[in-house]
Design a protein around this motif. Structure first.
Motif, mmCIF file in Angstrom:
data_model
loop_
_atom_site.group_PDB
_atom_site.id
_atom_site.type_symbol
_atom_site.label_atom_id
_atom_site.label_comp_id
_atom_site.label_asym_id
_atom_site.label_seq_id
_atom_site.Cartn_x
_atom_site.Cartn_y
_atom_site.Cartn_z
ATOM 1 N N THR A 164 129.531 28.910 92.085
ATOM 2 C CA THR A 164 129.133 29.084 90.701
ATOM 3 C C THR A 164 127.653 28.759 90.586
ATOM 4 O OG1 THR A 164 129.670 26.792 90.164
ATOM 5 C CG2 THR A 164 131.440 28.395 89.922
ATOM 6 N N GLN A 165 127.090 29.024 89.404
ATOM 7 C CA GLN A 165 125.667 28.805 89.227
ATOM 8 C C GLN A 165 125.307 27.343 89.211
ATOM 9 O OE1 GLN A 165 124.191 30.959 85.870
ATOM 10 N NE2 GLN A 165 124.986 32.907 86.542
ATOM 11 N N SER A 166 126.248 26.477 88.907
ATOM 12 C CA SER A 166 125.947 25.062 88.855
ATOM 13 C C SER A 166 125.869 24.410 90.219
ATOM 14 C CB SER A 166 126.985 24.346 87.996
ATOM 15 O OG SER A 166 128.257 24.519 88.573
ATOM 16 N N SER A 167 126.361 25.122 91.273
ATOM 17 C CA SER A 167 126.305 24.563 92.608
ATOM 18 C C SER A 167 125.223 25.267 93.413
ATOM 19 C CB SER A 167 127.680 24.698 93.279
ATOM 20 O OG SER A 167 128.019 26.062 93.393
ATOM 21 N N ARG A 168 125.031 24.856 94.658
ATOM 22 C CA ARG A 168 123.987 25.449 95.496
ATOM 23 C C ARG A 168 124.386 26.853 95.930
ATOM 24 N NH1 ARG A 168 119.888 23.162 98.330
ATOM 25 N NH2 ARG A 168 120.684 21.086 97.816
ATOM 26 N N LEU A 169 123.504 27.829 95.671
ATOM 27 C CA LEU A 169 123.743 29.209 96.075
ATOM 28 C C LEU A 169 123.115 29.456 97.446
ATOM 29 C CD1 LEU A 169 123.085 31.162 92.758
ATOM 30 C CD2 LEU A 169 125.264 30.793 93.868
ATOM 31 N N LYS A 170 123.886 30.033 98.358
ATOM 32 C CA LYS A 170 123.396 30.317 99.701
ATOM 33 C C LYS A 170 122.883 31.749 99.745
ATOM 34 C CE LYS A 170 124.528 29.503 104.560
ATOM 35 N NZ LYS A 170 125.564 29.060 105.492
ATOM 36 N N VAL A 171 121.594 31.889 100.046
ATOM 37 C CA VAL A 171 120.912 33.186 100.001
ATOM 38 C C VAL A 171 120.478 33.581 101.409
ATOM 39 C CG1 VAL A 171 118.990 34.479 99.014
ATOM 40 C CG2 VAL A 171 120.092 32.671 97.676
ATOM 41 N N LEU A 172 120.825 34.819 101.833
ATOM 42 C CA LEU A 172 120.359 35.362 103.115
ATOM 43 C C LEU A 172 119.233 36.344 102.821
ATOM 44 C CD1 LEU A 172 120.494 35.835 106.160
ATOM 45 C CD2 LEU A 172 122.295 37.523 105.750
ATOM 46 N N LEU A 173 118.038 36.072 103.370
ATOM 47 C CA LEU A 173 116.882 36.955 103.223
ATOM 48 C C LEU A 173 116.665 37.699 104.542
ATOM 49 C CD1 LEU A 173 114.302 38.033 101.854
ATOM 50 C CD2 LEU A 173 113.133 35.961 102.656
ATOM 51 N N VAL A 174 116.821 39.038 104.516
ATOM 52 C CA VAL A 174 116.560 39.873 105.693
ATOM 53 C C VAL A 174 115.218 40.551 105.443
ATOM 54 C CG1 VAL A 174 117.421 41.681 107.201
ATOM 55 C CG2 VAL A 174 119.033 40.206 105.993
ATOM 56 N N GLU A 175 114.172 40.024 106.045
ATOM 57 C CA GLU A 175 112.781 40.428 105.769
ATOM 58 C C GLU A 175 111.912 40.089 106.977
ATOM 59 O OE1 GLU A 175 109.432 41.472 104.811
ATOM 60 O OE2 GLU A 175 110.643 41.633 102.991
ATOM 61 N N LEU B 36 114.743 44.656 98.247
ATOM 62 C CA LEU B 36 113.322 44.371 98.070
ATOM 63 C C LEU B 36 112.544 45.614 98.493
ATOM 64 C CD1 LEU B 36 113.196 40.762 99.585
ATOM 65 C CD2 LEU B 36 113.512 41.427 97.211
ATOM 66 N N THR B 37 111.697 46.133 97.624
ATOM 67 C CA THR B 37 111.045 47.397 97.907
ATOM 68 C C THR B 37 109.582 47.350 97.522
ATOM 69 O OG1 THR B 37 111.091 49.760 97.445
ATOM 70 C CG2 THR B 37 111.704 48.316 95.645
ATOM 71 N N GLY B 38 108.787 48.262 98.080
ATOM 72 C CA GLY B 38 107.398 48.425 97.707
ATOM 73 C C GLY B 38 107.277 49.376 96.532
ATOM 74 N N LEU B 39 106.049 49.530 96.019
ATOM 75 C CA LEU B 39 105.840 50.370 94.847
ATOM 76 C C LEU B 39 106.236 51.817 95.111
ATOM 77 C CD1 LEU B 39 102.407 48.976 93.632
ATOM 78 C CD2 LEU B 39 104.627 48.649 92.574
ATOM 79 N N ALA B 40 106.112 52.275 96.374
ATOM 80 C CA ALA B 40 106.364 53.681 96.693
ATOM 81 C C ALA B 40 107.825 53.963 97.034
ATOM 82 C CB ALA B 40 105.472 54.107 97.859
ATOM 83 N N LEU C 289 119.222 39.207 100.012
ATOM 84 C CA LEU C 289 117.966 39.873 99.673
ATOM 85 C C LEU C 289 117.562 40.728 100.875
ATOM 86 C CD1 LEU C 289 116.046 36.868 98.069
ATOM 87 C CD2 LEU C 289 117.518 38.533 96.955
ATOM 88 N N LEU C 290 117.413 42.065 100.692
ATOM 89 C CA LEU C 290 117.270 42.986 101.817
ATOM 90 C C LEU C 290 116.029 43.851 101.669
ATOM 91 C CD1 LEU C 290 118.457 44.315 104.391
ATOM 92 C CD2 LEU C 290 119.705 45.876 102.865
ATOM 93 N N ASP C 291 115.144 43.780 102.703
ATOM 94 C CA ASP C 291 114.012 44.706 102.836
ATOM 95 C C ASP C 291 114.512 45.908 103.659
ATOM 96 O OD1 ASP C 291 110.607 44.411 104.175
ATOM 97 O OD2 ASP C 291 111.655 46.050 103.176
ATOM 98 N N LEU C 292 114.331 47.124 103.140
ATOM 99 C CA LEU C 292 114.858 48.306 103.822
ATOM 100 C C LEU C 292 114.021 48.713 105.026
ATOM 101 C CD1 LEU C 292 115.877 50.505 100.749
ATOM 102 C CD2 LEU C 292 117.282 48.930 102.083
ATOM 103 N N THR D 197 119.372 51.160 106.706
ATOM 104 C CA THR D 197 119.416 49.685 106.737
ATOM 105 C C THR D 197 120.449 49.165 105.744
ATOM 106 O OG1 THR D 197 117.068 49.650 107.304
ATOM 107 C CG2 THR D 197 118.039 47.588 106.485
ATOM 108 N N PHE D 198 120.413 49.731 104.533
ATOM 109 C CA PHE D 198 121.370 49.292 103.508
ATOM 110 C C PHE D 198 122.800 49.633 103.910
ATOM 111 C CE2 PHE D 198 123.185 48.357 99.486
ATOM 112 C CZ PHE D 198 124.082 49.383 99.226
ATOM 113 N N GLU D 199 123.015 50.848 104.424
ATOM 114 C CA GLU D 199 124.378 51.250 104.779
ATOM 115 C C GLU D 199 124.984 50.335 105.830
ATOM 116 O OE1 GLU D 199 123.780 55.410 105.815
ATOM 117 O OE2 GLU D 199 125.022 55.959 104.085
#
Length: 463
Positions: free
Chosen positions: A3-14, A88-92, A59-62, A72-74
């Motif tokens: 839940t939001q009140s506990s620690r959220l575990k985040v995986l960043l692929v970047e 996570l994406t660039g402007l283009a 959190l995923l950089d393609l 990458t997403f698939e």
């Protein structure tokens, strides 16, 4: 999922270390939630992390060294479809990111336009939306199972009718089986406490709305009453919230992705209740919106708890800011000033902005050892809590003021703090010194006098 009140575990692929450090700092800046960030700089490393651990959001950089673009997403979505993904994406790369959202990603963020509030909002939105989708999926599966039971019972009923010419007794047994099946179906539906509704859409317009039986528990109105009065759902919305509710419905019908909306409704008994309205769209094979489900969750008690907490914090802040004594809140491990009140500003002649973020030694005359802690701060860290210690502070102009400090430990969002209350006793000290000087001069005068001096009171010689 946490839940939001506990620690959220985040995986960043970047693969960019700079982006990793930036996101790590953003998550650490947030005081309203706690995060544990795990970093993978390649797709293969991210997939391995998913095999070994459980994560609340990804959190995923393609664009990665070992995988590029939508592929990458698939790959990562196929391995962990249950985890909400934020691209996570660039402007283009907006088009590629939108494609990922259509195929199952919860959201996307453009690098360079992210701040801590936007990042945390997106994470909470992604996890909440994924949770709502999973709940609706589970409830739909339950309803489908109940429908299958009903279909099976109907098939039994039809078979019994075909045998009516041979035996009426068999028909009666089949009818009883049907009644029992319908009773099970009704009990199953009644056990769904959340309010589920479905809106059918044709040519961009809502053409039919059905409300699940759970609406009675939340709103006081039955499904039949909503069916008989198509505008009842709108009238029960609290007047000040109707525009927001209507806007959310219009955006969903327009094909936009909407965040869950929290708003008020007027219950049939006249009471005001808070609900969270989460919409999940359904598309045909041509990606045209054909319907959307809405999950209404009663959050009244949660809102009351939030309001009570807010009022408590406001009372504390008022007492903190208006106290006549100076109050300083410093990190117990670093000695850095986290907050202070106007009383402390007046005592040392410095604005709050000049003190917050500085070592607490800025409040005291310079020490010989040049350490990060003043002597009294060290004593308060080791001595009995609540002890009053006398010391000096130095003003911005260099004036020395005598003070007494009483300190207490506080634990704020996992950080150990030391709160000190500073009382100015300079004038009291000066009065004591003046009295001692006066007594000393008097005794010197008496001791050096050549004439006899005596003090009499009530006929008695006192001195």
């Amino acid at each position: 999922m946490n839940t939001q009140s506990s620690r959220l575990k985040v995986l960043l692929v970047e693969d960019n270390p700079g982006d990793f450090r930036l996101i790590d700092e953003m998550l650490k800046e947030v005081s309203s939630a706690k995060f544990e960030l795990v970093w993978a700089n390649r797709l293969s490393a991210g997939l391995e992390h998913l095999k070994q651990g459980i994560f609340d959001v990804l959190l995923l950089d393609l664009g990665l060294p070992d995988s590029q673009g939508f592929d990458t997403f698939e790959k990562i979505h196929d391995q962990a479809p249950q985890i909400p993904i934020i691209v996570l994406t660039g402007l283009a790369d907006d088009g590629l990111a939108m494609r990922a959202v259509r195929e199952g990603a919860q959201d996307y963020l453009v690098k360079g336009r992210i701040d801590s509030n936007l990042l945390v909002h997106s994470i909470h939105y992604a996890t909440e939306r994924k949770r709502a989708e999973e709940e609706i999926k589970t409830k739909n599966e339950e309803l489908a199972a109940a429908n299958e039971e009903l279909v099976a019972a109907n098939e039994e009923f039809e078979a019994a009718n075909e045998e009516l010419i041979t035996t009426n007794q068999e028909l009666q047994r089949t009818e009883e089986a049907l009644r029992e099946s319908e009773a099970r179906y009704k009990r199953l539906i009644d056990s769904v406490t959340d309010y589920i509704y479905t809106v059918q859409v044709q040519d961009g317009r809502a053409v039919e709305t059905t409300h699940g039986p759970g609406c009675v528990a939340v709103t006081g109105y039955t499904s039949g009453e909503y069916q008989a009065d198509p505008y009842l759902w709108y009238r029960m919305v609290y007047a000040q919230d109707r525009d927001a509710v209507a806007e959310q419905a219009a955006r969903v019908i327009a094909g936009e992705t909407t965040a869950p909306l929290e708003h008020r409704i007027v219950h049939r008994d006249g009471s005001i209740r808070w609900v969270r309205n989460t919409s999940v769209p359904h598309y045909d094979e041509h990606r045209r919106l054909v319907a959307y489900d809405g999950l209404i969750t009663n959050i009244t008690e949660h809102k009351r708890a939030e309001e009570a907490l807010r009022e408590s914090e406001e009372r504390y802040r008022t007492q903190f800011d208006e106290a006549l004594d100076g109050i300083c809140l410093a990190d117990a491990e670093t000695g850095i000033i986290i907050d202070c009140n106007q009383g402390l500003s007046a005592l040392v002649g410095r604005d709050k902005a000049e003190m917050i973020g500085q070592p607490q030694t800025i409040l005291h005359p310079p020490a010989d050892d040049n350490t990060a802690f003043s002597p009294t701060f060290k004593q308060h860290l080791t001595n009995k809590e609540g002890q009053v210690l006398g010391t000096q502070v130095v003003t911005k102009t260099g004036e020395i003021r005598e003070v007494e400090i009483k300190a207490h430990y506080l634990n704020l969002q996992g950080r150990k703090m030391l709160q000190g209350i500073f009382r100015d006793i300079t004038e009291h000290k000066r009065a004591e010194e003046a009295l001692r000087d006066s007594e000393e001069r008097y005794r010197t005068l008496v001791a050096s006098a050549t004439d006899m001096i005596f003090i009499a009171q009530d006929g008695m010689v006192k001195f």
